[in-house]
Enzyme design. Sequence first.
Site, PDB file in Angstrom:
ATOM      1  N   ASP A 183      37.712  40.132  23.270  1.00 37.01           N
ATOM      2  CA  ASP A 183      38.769  39.261  22.750  1.00 37.01           C
ATOM      3  C   ASP A 183      38.529  39.077  21.257  1.00 37.01           C
ATOM      4  OD1 ASP A 183      40.611  37.332  22.072  1.00 37.01           O
ATOM      5  OD2 ASP A 183      39.922  35.837  23.524  1.00 37.01           O
TER       6      ASP A 183
ATOM      7  N   CYS B  69      48.290  39.957  19.178  1.00 32.97           N
ATOM      8  CA  CYS B  69      47.204  40.274  20.104  1.00 32.97           C
ATOM      9  C   CYS B  69      47.514  41.479  20.978  1.00 32.97           C
ATOM     10  CB  CYS B  69      46.872  39.066  20.979  1.00 32.97           C
ATOM     11  SG  CYS B  69      48.244  38.478  22.002  1.00 32.97           S
TER      12      CYS B  69
ATOM     13  N   HIS C 123      48.562  35.448  25.495  1.00 31.81           N
ATOM     14  CA  HIS C 123      47.408  36.064  24.856  1.00 31.81           C
ATOM     15  C   HIS C 123      47.110  37.368  25.580  1.00 31.81           C
ATOM     16  CE1 HIS C 123      44.046  36.412  22.277  1.00 31.81           C
ATOM     17  NE2 HIS C 123      43.102  36.110  23.156  1.00 31.81           N
TER      18      HIS C 123
END
Length: 226
Positions: A102, A28, A84
């Site tokens: 996202d 990520c 994250h």
Amino acid sequence: MSTSNLDSSSSVTGSADIPRFHHTPFYCEENVYLLCKKLAADGIARSDGSDLFVIFISNENKQIPLWHQKASHRADGVILWDYHAICIQKRKDSNLPHLVWDLDSSLPFPSPLSTYVSETIRPSFQLFSEFQRFFRIVHAPIFLRSFASDRRHMKDTAGNWLHPPPPYEAIVAEDGTVHNLNEYMEMSSADVIKSVGDDTKDDVYAQRLGVLVSESQLEEIFSLIS
């Protein structure tokens, strides 16, 4: 990033074409790096990325629950990440909502910040203290100059990949640093700012690692950032 089992731009949101953005599962931090560059290059964000902010989410225990995540095997989309990373875009028009980008979310892409907070972070959901989440807010132009990862965190003790790496070369910072991902991920409750004010906003624009806030401060700080 990795998971654990969890049992005990226009003014129109949700309209972006997700396949146009590079995405490697479990990377990520690199996905959000490339996302910021793409948003700026395509004119969705300012050309210098100055309206973009990278947000790292984690805690001391490296266990943070987030809902509506594509990697989840549950109906509610909840998953326990070790960390994250997402992007928040500050809108020029104060009447428009700030946007959350996202690539791992099943919510509309992008989503208004208030929607993302209520649906993905769910502050009303009572969590045990070990699952409390902290948010490191870093101004994207600083992040794009400073971030580096040689992907060492994705190898086991024998040097084997835990998850296949992206096909492109590892990201190196402008000053030649080859790895500092751990600095963005490391979070302690002792380092969370006590209150949000103008000095907090200044720190976001000046500090390499931005500022660390609690989930109750996340939307508040974006109400001050101009």
